[in-house]
Design a protein around this motif. Structure first.
Motif, PDB file in Angstrom:
ATOM      1  N   GLU A  23       0.840  -1.201   0.000  1.00 59.42           N
ATOM      2  CA  GLU A  23       0.000   0.000   0.000  1.00 59.42           C
ATOM      3  C   GLU A  23       0.872   1.246   0.000  1.00 59.42           C
ATOM      4  O   GLU A  23       2.026   1.211   0.392  1.00 59.42           O
ATOM      5  N   SER A  24       0.292   2.367  -0.416  1.00 62.56           N
ATOM      6  CA  SER A  24       1.017   3.633  -0.423  1.00 62.56           C
ATOM      7  C   SER A  24       0.329   4.668   0.461  1.00 62.56           C
ATOM      8  O   SER A  24       0.373   5.856   0.180  1.00 62.56           O
ATOM      9  N   THR A  25      -0.265   4.202   1.539  1.00 60.97           N
ATOM     10  CA  THR A  25      -0.944   5.124   2.450  1.00 60.97           C
ATOM     11  C   THR A  25      -0.036   5.458   3.617  1.00 60.97           C
ATOM     12  O   THR A  25       0.976   4.803   3.860  1.00 60.97           O
ATOM     13  N   ALA A  26      -0.406   6.498   4.324  1.00 59.05           N
ATOM     14  CA  ALA A  26       0.367   6.900   5.502  1.00 59.05           C
ATOM     15  C   ALA A  26       0.325   5.810   6.568  1.00 59.05           C
ATOM     16  O   ALA A  26       1.320   5.558   7.266  1.00 59.05           O
ATOM     17  N   GLU A  27      -0.806   5.134   6.694  1.00 62.21           N
ATOM     18  CA  GLU A  27      -0.921   4.048   7.682  1.00 62.21           C
ATOM     19  C   GLU A  27       0.000   2.879   7.324  1.00 62.21           C
ATOM     20  O   GLU A  27       0.614   2.280   8.209  1.00 62.21           O
ATOM     21  N   PHE A  29       2.852   3.089   5.691  1.00 65.45           N
ATOM     22  CA  PHE A  29       4.213   3.511   6.009  1.00 65.45           C
ATOM     23  C   PHE A  29       4.462   3.483   7.510  1.00 65.45           C
ATOM     24  O   PHE A  29       5.551   3.146   7.961  1.00 65.45           O
ATOM     25  N   ARG A  30       3.459   3.810   8.291  1.00 63.67           N
ATOM     26  CA  ARG A  30       3.586   3.761   9.748  1.00 63.67           C
ATOM     27  C   ARG A  30       3.801   2.320  10.209  1.00 63.67           C
ATOM     28  O   ARG A  30       4.638   2.043  11.070  1.00 63.67           O
ATOM     29  N   ARG A  31       3.044   1.389   9.622  1.00 63.12           N
ATOM     30  CA  ARG A  31       3.207  -0.025   9.987  1.00 63.12           C
ATOM     31  C   ARG A  31       4.587  -0.545   9.581  1.00 63.12           C
ATOM     32  O   ARG A  31       5.209  -1.313  10.322  1.00 63.12           O
TER      33      ARG A  31
END
Length: 68
Positions: A23-27, A29-31
């Protein structure tokens, strides 16, 4: 112990790369960031355990008589 921590660190890295990085979402990247932090901690544990092992082997070898 060092081998188990080493393998666990690489398993966490594989999970981060293959499952979380799609995925390319902020979540996402956080994970991935948290997975990398866990991996770094496990790598540090593996390094300390390897150093302890090397020190034990060194002490064991110092206690043996020299072979001539």
């Amino acid at each position: 112990m060092w081998w188990a921590a080493f393998l666990a660190a690489h398993a966490v890295d594989l999970v981060a790369v293959f499952l979380l990085a799609d995925e390319s979402t902020a979540e996402a990247f956080r994970r991935v960031f948290y997975a990398n932090c866990v991996s770094a901690g496990l790598t540090a544990i593996a390094a300390v355990a390897a150093l302890v092992l090397m020190r034990r082997i060194d002490r064991w070898q110092d206690g043996r008589p020299a072979i001539r």
